[in-house]
Design an enzyme around this catalytic site. Sequence first.
Site, mmCIF file in Angstrom:
data_model
loop_
_atom_site.group_PDB
_atom_site.id
_atom_site.type_symbol
_atom_site.label_atom_id
_atom_site.label_comp_id
_atom_site.label_asym_id
_atom_site.label_seq_id
_atom_site.Cartn_x
_atom_site.Cartn_y
_atom_site.Cartn_z
ATOM 1 C CB SER A 18 43.994 34.709 40.160
ATOM 2 O OG SER A 18 43.817 33.728 39.181
ATOM 3 C CG HIS A 45 44.281 30.885 41.324
ATOM 4 N ND1 HIS A 45 43.171 31.686 41.175
ATOM 5 C CD2 HIS A 45 44.129 30.274 42.522
ATOM 6 C CE1 HIS A 45 42.388 31.563 42.226
ATOM 7 N NE2 HIS A 45 42.954 30.713 43.066
ATOM 8 C CG ASP A 138 39.969 31.114 45.432
ATOM 9 O OD1 ASP A 138 39.381 30.912 46.503
ATOM 10 O OD2 ASP A 138 41.056 30.580 45.142
#
Length: 198
Positions: A18, A45, A138
């Site tokens: 991310s 992401h 996540d």
Amino acid sequence: MRPEAFRGRISAVVLGVSAGGVEALSFLLPLLPRTFRPALLIVLHIPPERPSLLVDIFAPRCALPVREAQDKEPVKPGTVYFAPPDYHLMVDKGPTLSLSVDEPVHYSRPSIDVLFESAAYIYGARLAAVILTGANEDGAQGLAAVRAAGGVTLVQSPETAHMPVMPAAALARGPVDFVLPLEQLAQVLNAMGAESKA
């Protein structure tokens, strides 16, 4: 545990990243040679409202072919697949790739957990999973699913990550096979992903 022990066993690598991800991947992916055999499926992401430039960014830098994942596409060895913006990327029987617009997980679509859990179900012990820099949790649950299925787990050492939250969350969920900075993670992946000499 020596990474060479997995040589020839790993069919796919799933990778989640991310915040700080473009920089981390810009370092890691060019270190994978053309002889790297597993497919590499990546969730990064990115904002859903604009088109992804990831293939444009990474294809010129990588020895491996780089693609944006397409629904129902067969998974090819030695190929890098990026999840498209605003779609979950999953692995189905075949193995083939599958895209979904199911609800976000950890506020993210694509979600690292969704990719890891589906890949763990299909590949089992033939899967390696990697968590890199990021600012949310996540991937922690997905990495645990890969471990439970007999796969190999790798995490960037939090102190070397641009954002340590995601690697730290993954480590908090249970034991991980390799916790290393990016350069050494690349060495482990290369040892696992080389052609078997057996």
